[in-house]
Design a protein around this motif. Structure first.
Motif, mmCIF file in Angstrom:
data_model
loop_
_atom_site.group_PDB
_atom_site.id
_atom_site.type_symbol
_atom_site.label_atom_id
_atom_site.label_comp_id
_atom_site.label_asym_id
_atom_site.label_seq_id
_atom_site.Cartn_x
_atom_site.Cartn_y
_atom_site.Cartn_z
ATOM 1 N N GLY A 87 0.024 -16.369 -29.754
ATOM 2 C CA GLY A 87 -0.249 -17.660 -29.993
ATOM 3 C C GLY A 87 -0.985 -18.335 -28.873
ATOM 4 O O GLY A 87 -1.330 -17.926 -27.728
ATOM 5 N N GLY A 88 -0.970 -19.908 -28.871
ATOM 6 C CA GLY A 88 -1.856 -20.652 -28.068
ATOM 7 C C GLY A 88 -1.124 -21.642 -27.286
ATOM 8 O O GLY A 88 0.148 -21.432 -26.955
ATOM 9 N N MET A 89 -1.810 -22.230 -26.260
ATOM 10 C CA MET A 89 -1.112 -23.277 -25.572
ATOM 11 C C MET A 89 -0.577 -24.700 -26.058
ATOM 12 O O MET A 89 -1.438 -25.128 -27.103
ATOM 13 N N TRP A 90 0.190 -25.386 -25.595
ATOM 14 C CA TRP A 90 0.743 -26.716 -26.008
ATOM 15 C C TRP A 90 0.082 -27.616 -25.285
ATOM 16 O O TRP A 90 -0.070 -27.400 -23.955
ATOM 17 N N VAL A 91 -0.772 -28.772 -25.938
ATOM 18 C CA VAL A 91 -1.337 -29.793 -25.278
ATOM 19 C C VAL A 91 -0.211 -30.730 -25.721
ATOM 20 O O VAL A 91 -0.441 -31.444 -26.578
ATOM 21 N N MET A 111 6.951 -33.088 -20.274
ATOM 22 C CA MET A 111 7.212 -32.044 -20.942
ATOM 23 C C MET A 111 5.756 -31.113 -20.832
ATOM 24 O O MET A 111 5.632 -30.053 -21.516
ATOM 25 N N SER A 112 5.094 -31.837 -19.748
ATOM 26 C CA SER A 112 3.892 -30.919 -19.389
ATOM 27 C C SER A 112 3.717 -30.466 -18.068
ATOM 28 O O SER A 112 2.594 -29.806 -17.889
ATOM 29 N N TYR A 155 3.220 -21.330 -22.042
ATOM 30 C CA TYR A 155 2.579 -22.212 -22.981
ATOM 31 C C TYR A 155 2.613 -23.722 -22.739
ATOM 32 O O TYR A 155 1.802 -24.134 -23.443
ATOM 33 N N ARG A 156 3.335 -24.127 -21.995
ATOM 34 C CA ARG A 156 3.439 -25.536 -21.876
ATOM 35 C C ARG A 156 2.668 -25.939 -20.534
ATOM 36 O O ARG A 156 2.161 -27.137 -20.612
ATOM 37 N N ILE A 196 -3.119 -26.356 -28.821
ATOM 38 C CA ILE A 196 -2.284 -26.991 -30.033
ATOM 39 C C ILE A 196 -1.902 -28.123 -29.386
ATOM 40 O O ILE A 196 -1.387 -28.482 -28.425
ATOM 41 N N ASP A 197 -2.136 -29.458 -30.411
ATOM 42 C CA ASP A 197 -1.692 -30.761 -29.955
ATOM 43 C C ASP A 197 -0.446 -30.792 -30.586
ATOM 44 O O ASP A 197 -0.232 -30.839 -31.603
#
Length: 233
Positions: A120-124, A141-142, A152-153, A214-215
């Motif tokens: 999976g990918g990273m959250w933006v 949340m970042s 991932y956050r 990921i946005d």
């Protein structure tokens, strides 16, 4: 690109009228061939106009199937969609997000190259709207102070995929569900974490891809945030 595997993209959805159009647009812009994937949206009996919007635009996406999720919770949506999927790989998306155009292709590239069971990918994290509260929630949340040690956050200096204990909106080998079963339908939230914990205990490998962003749109006010976190316990 005839050798690419066929994939099934599954999306649990309930009352996402605000985001459903942008989700479908980001799916339609994927650089993965459209004849090589299907999209199954399991709607939890939305009552905010989401269902009507989906029905109206469904004909624009010939790879899209809509199904009802009568129990209205995420794990039942995921399991119902997985059981009717046809893909060699299953990509689990969220309607509250927008994905880069290489999302599908990059996930497949990494999972096939590494032999991992889930990638999976990273959250933006983006604010849900332009209000001060929404922007504050997105900032909280970042960072590790606000959200803990979720890899991932939080931003990382790593450039290559690396092993983690969970990822958001991952790409699973279909065989994983034969090995360890499906998502726990007793969990309204945290079903991804519980499933990935089982996967690791069974000897599986989960990789985070730091260059894949990921946005994710955070909840726009504290009431919605508290309600979400209550379900997360």
């Amino acid at each position: 690109m005839p050798n690419l595997p066929f994939i099934s993209v599954i999306v649990p959805c309930r009352n996402e009228k605000k985001y459903i159009k942008s989700l479908l647009e980001s799916i339609d812009k994927q650089d993965y061939p459209k004849n090589k994937f299907e999209v199954i949206i399991a709607d939890g009996m939305s009552d905010d106009g989401t269902r009507e919007n989906l029905s109206a635009i469904k004909s624009n996406y010939n790879y899209l199937t809509l199904i009802d999720n009568e129990k209205k919770i995420v794990p039942t949506a995921l399991n119902k969609a997985i059981k009717m999927s046809k893909g060699e790989y299953i990509i689990r998306l969220d309607a509250h997000s927008v994905y880069p155009k290489n999302y599908f292709s990059r996930l497949i590239e990494v999972i096939e190259k590494t032999g991992a069971d889930n990638v999976g990918g990273m959250w933006v994290t983006k604010p849900g709207n332009n209000s001060v509260k929404a922007k504050a929630i997105a900032i909280a949340m970042s960072c590790s102070f606000g959200i803990g040690n979720s890899s991932y956050r939080v931003a990382t200096n790593k450039t290559e995929p690396f092993e983690v204990d969970t990822v958001p909106f991952g790409c699973y080998r279909c065989s994983v569900f034969d090995r360890i079963g499906y998502f726990d339908e007793e969990l309204v939230r945290n079903q991804d974490n519980e499933f990935n914990e089982r996967l690791l205990k069974a000897g599986g490998k989960i990789l985070l891809i730091p260059d894949l962003k990921i946005d994710y749109f955070a909840r726009e006010n504290f009431t919605k945030l508290w309600k979400m976190n209550y379900h997360y316990a």
